[in-house]
Motif scaffolding. Structure first.
Motif, PDB file in Angstrom:
ATOM      1  N   VAL A 170       0.844  -1.194   0.000  1.00  0.00           N
ATOM      2  CA  VAL A 170       0.000   0.000   0.000  1.00  0.00           C
ATOM      3  C   VAL A 170       0.881   1.246   0.000  1.00  0.00           C
ATOM      4  CG1 VAL A 170      -1.834   1.240   1.212  1.00  0.00           C
ATOM      5  CG2 VAL A 170      -1.764  -1.268   1.283  1.00  0.00           C
ATOM      6  N   ALA A 171       0.612   2.152  -0.931  1.00  0.00           N
ATOM      7  CA  ALA A 171       1.368   3.406  -0.983  1.00  0.00           C
ATOM      8  C   ALA A 171       1.106   4.213   0.283  1.00  0.00           C
ATOM      9  CB  ALA A 171       0.962   4.216  -2.213  1.00  0.00           C
ATOM     10  N   GLY A 172       2.122   4.896   0.769  1.00  0.00           N
ATOM     11  CA  GLY A 172       1.942   5.740   1.952  1.00  0.00           C
ATOM     12  C   GLY A 172       2.431   5.051   3.208  1.00  0.00           C
ATOM     13  N   ASP A 173       1.983   5.554   4.349  1.00  0.00           N
ATOM     14  CA  ASP A 173       2.521   5.099   5.634  1.00  0.00           C
ATOM     15  C   ASP A 173       1.720   3.914   6.196  1.00  0.00           C
ATOM     16  OD1 ASP A 173       0.162   6.255   6.393  1.00  0.00           O
ATOM     17  OD2 ASP A 173       1.069   7.861   7.578  1.00  0.00           O
ATOM     18  N   ARG A 174       2.048   3.549   7.429  1.00  0.00           N
ATOM     19  CA  ARG A 174       1.424   2.423   8.094  1.00  0.00           C
ATOM     20  C   ARG A 174      -0.084   2.644   8.250  1.00  0.00           C
ATOM     21  NH1 ARG A 174      -0.931  -1.023   9.706  1.00  0.00           N
ATOM     22  NH2 ARG A 174      -0.579  -2.565  11.347  1.00  0.00           N
ATOM     23  N   GLU A 175      -0.488   3.902   8.437  1.00  0.00           N
ATOM     24  CA  GLU A 175      -1.910   4.182   8.628  1.00  0.00           C
ATOM     25  C   GLU A 175      -2.695   3.961   7.327  1.00  0.00           C
ATOM     26  OE1 GLU A 175      -2.548   7.678  10.883  1.00  0.00           O
ATOM     27  OE2 GLU A 175      -4.723   7.471  10.855  1.00  0.00           O
TER      28      GLU A 175
END
Ligand SMILES: [Zn+2]
Length: 374
Positions: A170-175
């Motif tokens: 998933v692109a982006g951070d852990r959230e």
């Protein structure tokens, strides 16, 4: 359904309840994580030598019986590092991290809910929880999908794939990864093996403390240092301490010292400000920076309130460690014969100079998962 579930989920924020076999993955009223209504029985020290050599030996305290698909999890060694600090080697678990303690519970629960209710298991993770869920799903013969942030260590994603799970980067951070998993979690036939929202995970991680209690001959060390991102090991530890104390099996409760990477330390900031929760999202100015401790880089842990209360009630505190301290701690442990991943050295980084009463730090993920940090 194979076995009736006698317990129910309960929301710690508003008291909402749901039966385990038909519950949504989070509280339908507030969207928060569940707790489990479960009274742990009293484990008798004298009975233990004759029992199975895994975490399932603490049967009275566990909400599920032994799994048909276990991997020999638990019973990790304790080694002294200094006169005051010992390390519990939780990187010596089947998938090389402490997450196996909780993952075996979630996957066993999914299996018991039966094939009509559960056609696939999904998990989201910074790496190690997803690996653990993938491995236990492989063992149980359950299809598994694991969502990870795109920056997750290649060795962890390889481990997840090797167990036959489908990997979703998933692109982006852990959230962002958590949001992607939640979007899939409501699809029919899906069991969301969330180590954050599902309390069975905490009833697995609590065995970390039951093992210490047995190792110390029916007591606990004065201080337990625990790494905190989503706080699953710390909350499991707090649960075990409460159960052991409530059942009269310990007279003194240890202080819980929570450790975060300075780069992502929302709970340490809240704790030292005297807050009982994180600030509302729109006020969150908490700067986060990249950290070697990818496994605890959680800007908004859903169980923040519970974590802050557990540390405060224990008389403990929050410590933070810098990137240089993480690097130095990883090299120091390797030089002592213990190769641990950067997240897993955080507590040693915080506690290596500790000279007060006995303390235990977990070394909770293997160095082979990430390599040596530059
Ligand atoms: Zn609720």
């Amino acid at each position: 359904m194979l076995t009736p579930m006698t317990t129910t989920y309960r929301c710690p924020a508003d008291g909402a309840r749901a039966p385990v076999d038909a519950a949504p993955w989070c509280c339908p009223r507030c969207g928060g994580p569940w707790d489990l209504d479960f009274d742990a029985g009293s484990v008798q020290l004298a009975a233990l030598p004759h029992r199975v050599d895994s975490l399932w030996r603490y049967a009275e305290a566990l909400p599920l019986g032994p799994p048909s698909a276990g991997l020999g999890e638990g019973r990790t060694p304790l080694v002294a590092l200094t006169p005051s600090v010992s390390a519990k080697l939780d990187f010596l678990m089947p998938t090389l991290s402490f997450k196996d303690r909780g993952a075996v519970m979630l996957v066993e629960l999914a299996r018991r809910l039966g094939p009509e209710r559960v056609r696939r298991v999904i998990a989201d993770s910074s790496g190690n929880a997803g690996t653990a869920v993938a491995a236990y799903c492989a063992r149980a013969g359950l299809p598994c999908v694991v969502y990870v942030p795109e920056a997750t260590s290649p060795k962890k994603t390889e481990q997840i794939r090797a167990h036959g799970a489908r990997l979703e980067r998933v692109a982006g951070d852990r959230e962002a990864t958590a949001l992607a998993a939640r979007a899939a979690a409501d699809e029919p036939g899906t069991f969301y093996a969330s180590h954050v929202h599902n309390p069975y995970f905490l009833h697995g991680t609590k065995t970390y403390v039951y093992e210490l209690w047995e190792e110390y001959g029916g007591r606990l060390p004065e201080t337990l240092a625990l790494p905190v991102g989503n706080g699953t090991l710390l909350l499991g530890a707090a649960l075990a301490v409460a159960e052991l104390y409530g059942n009269g099996l310990i007279g003194e409760r240890p202080a819980l010292v929570a450790v975060q990477a300075e780069a992502v330390s929302p709970l340490a900031t809240a704790f030292h400000a005297g807050a009982d929760d994180l600030p509302p999202r729109r006020e969150t100015a908490t700067a986060t920076a990249p950290t070697l401790a990818e496994g605890i880089a959680i800007p908004r842990p859903p169980r923040a309130r519970q974590i802050l209360r557990a540390v405060r009630d224990s008389g403990g505190t929050f410590l933070t460690v810098t990137e240089n301290q993480l690097r130095a701690a990883q090299r120091d442990l390797a030089a002592r014969g213990l190769f641990v991943e950067p997240t897993g050295v955080a507590c040693w980084a915080a506690m290596s100079g500790w000279t007060d009463g006995p303390a235990v730090v977990p070394l909770c993920g293997a160095g082979a998962k990430t390599g040596l940090s530059a």
